[in-house]
Each structure stands twice: as C-alpha cells, then as structure tokens.
Design a protein around this motif. Structure first.
Motif, short mmCIF file in Angstrom:
data_model
loop_
_atom_site.label_atom_id
_atom_site.label_comp_id
_atom_site.label_asym_id
_atom_site.label_seq_id
_atom_site.Cartn_x
_atom_site.Cartn_y
_atom_site.Cartn_z
N UNK A 11 0.78 -1.26 -0.26
CA UNK A 11 0.03 -0.02 0.05
C UNK A 11 0.94 1.37 -0.08
N UNK A 12 2.06 1.19 0.67
CA UNK A 12 2.84 2.64 0.52
C UNK A 12 3.36 3.02 -0.57
N UNK A 13 3.60 1.96 -1.42
CA UNK A 13 4.03 2.13 -2.78
C UNK A 13 3.12 2.91 -3.65
N UNK A 14 1.88 2.26 -3.58
CA UNK A 14 0.49 3.02 -4.15
C UNK A 14 0.43 4.48 -3.71
N UNK A 15 0.48 4.57 -2.33
CA UNK A 15 0.28 6.09 -2.07
C UNK A 15 1.39 6.82 -2.34
N UNK A 16 2.65 6.45 -2.56
CA UNK A 16 3.76 7.16 -2.78
C UNK A 16 3.61 7.43 -4.11
N UNK A 17 3.16 6.78 -4.87
CA UNK A 17 3.19 6.91 -6.55
C UNK A 17 2.06 8.00 -6.74
N UNK A 18 0.85 8.00 -6.04
CA UNK A 18 -0.16 8.88 -6.16
C UNK A 18 0.20 10.15 -5.63
N UNK A 139 22.45 11.87 -5.58
CA UNK A 139 22.62 10.54 -5.71
C UNK A 139 22.27 9.75 -4.25
N UNK A 140 22.12 8.85 -4.57
CA UNK A 140 21.77 7.95 -3.24
C UNK A 140 22.28 6.34 -3.35
N UNK A 141 22.91 5.89 -2.63
CA UNK A 141 23.19 4.45 -2.72
C UNK A 141 22.50 3.58 -1.56
N UNK A 142 22.02 2.17 -1.86
CA UNK A 142 21.36 1.49 -0.91
C UNK A 142 22.02 -0.05 -1.08
N UNK A 156 13.24 -0.85 -4.59
CA UNK A 156 13.88 0.36 -5.48
C UNK A 156 12.79 1.11 -5.93
N UNK A 157 11.30 0.74 -5.80
CA UNK A 157 10.60 1.50 -6.24
C UNK A 157 10.36 2.58 -4.87
N UNK A 158 10.34 1.89 -3.86
CA UNK A 158 10.02 2.79 -2.70
C UNK A 158 11.22 4.11 -2.62
N UNK A 163 12.52 9.80 -3.63
CA UNK A 163 13.46 10.70 -4.33
C UNK A 163 12.89 11.74 -5.40
N UNK A 164 11.86 10.90 -6.07
CA UNK A 164 10.92 11.81 -6.86
C UNK A 164 10.20 12.65 -6.21
N UNK A 165 9.47 12.51 -5.16
CA UNK A 165 8.76 13.29 -4.23
C UNK A 165 9.52 14.41 -3.73
N UNK A 166 10.75 14.27 -3.30
CA UNK A 166 11.51 15.15 -2.90
C UNK A 166 11.74 16.20 -4.06
#
Length: 170
Positions: A11-18, A139-142, A156-158, A163-166
């Motif tokens: 659900x958090x991926x869906x919420x972030x995407x929206x 850049x971010x490394x995980x 990776x989506x998360x 990053x896109x949100x920011x």
C-alpha cells in the motif's frame, strides 16, 4: 490507486506513487525514468494511475551497457569492471534522461539484484540518482542484501519514488 499493478504492490508504494504524480500535476512538472535493474517497473507504475499519467513523459529501460551509452549518453569510460552499478553511472543516467526527454525531473536506478560471487558486485547494491532540469542531481546508494529480484525491485520503487517526491517538491 494504481490499476494494473495495485494487487501486487504494498500500500505505501501505491500511496507514494499517487503523491508523486499529484504533486507533479499540481506543479505542471513531467517525469522520466532511466531504469536498469527494475526493468521499467517504475515507468509502468507512473502510468498506472488514472488521471495523472500525463505527468509522465517517458522511460528508458537500459539494462545493458550498450543501451546506457546509446540511449542516455552514459560515457563508455564509466562502465568497465562493474562501473555500470556506480554513483557516476547513476548520475549520468539521470542527467541523460533529462537531456533525452522533455521531463522536468528524472530518476535513475542501476544495481545488482543477486550475488554473482564477486565481492566488488554484492547482490542488492543499488545506485539511484534524481535530476531536476536546470538543477542539481542527487545520488543515493542502498544495500538491500541478496533479497531476490522481486523484493529488490519493490525496495527500489520505494527509494526512487521518495527521491521523486523530494525533487518535485522543490
């Protein structure tokens, strides 16, 4: 809610995407993706929300080094000896997506999904970059560990969506 992918995503991926798409729409910004280890999953997700998909300009699936060079102008000198999964390559991919699109914001993802027996190439190592047209590329490394392809792609989506949100909020 994302239509086609919603049943398989947390659900958090869906919420972030929206949230990302609604913010991009409100600011009249367009998005692009440059994906390697996620194979276009992020681009698919960003086109799956009814009423918001116009915020997405295009996606580049650049799984091979040749594709990174040809489609995103990644300098060939960055890629030998595991350099395809590195900070410079992730940044070059995001910058290339901005250059090769009409997008205002682009995110890149490049990583190794599983262990290959090389300590220089640990499974779950992923580099991300997010570029804003006319601005800075972050850049971010995980290091997610060898969790498998499916779980790695979700993680990776998360990260990419955050990053896109920011970047969209700037």
């Amino acid at each position: 809610m994302a239509e086609a992918l919603d049943p398989i995503l947390p659900p958090d991926i869906d919420e972030l995407t929206r949230a990302v798409l609604e913010a991009a729409c409100a600011r009249e910004l367009t998005l692009a993706t440059a994906e390697s280890c996620t194979g276009g999953l992020l681009a698919s997700l960003l086109t799956d929300v009814p009423g918001c998909s116009h915020a997405f300009d295009r996606g580049f699936v650049v799984y091979t080094d040749d594709a990174k060079i040809a489609l995103l102008d990644v300098p060939p000198s960055l890629l030998p000896h595991g350099g395809s999964v590195s900070q410079p390559t992730a940044i070059a991919m995001a910058d290339g997506a901005i250059k090769r699109s009409k997008a205002d914001v682009a995110v890149s993802i490049t990583g190794w999904a599983e262990e290959v027996g090389d300590p220089e190439r640990p499974g779950g190592l992923v580099h991300f970059a997010c570029a804003r047209r006319g601005g800075y590329t972050h850049h971010r490394q995980a290091q997610f560990g060898d969790i498998g392809r499916g779980p790695l792609r979700i993680e990776c989506l998360r990260v990419a969506l955050k990053m896109l949100q920011q970047a969209v909020a700037l």
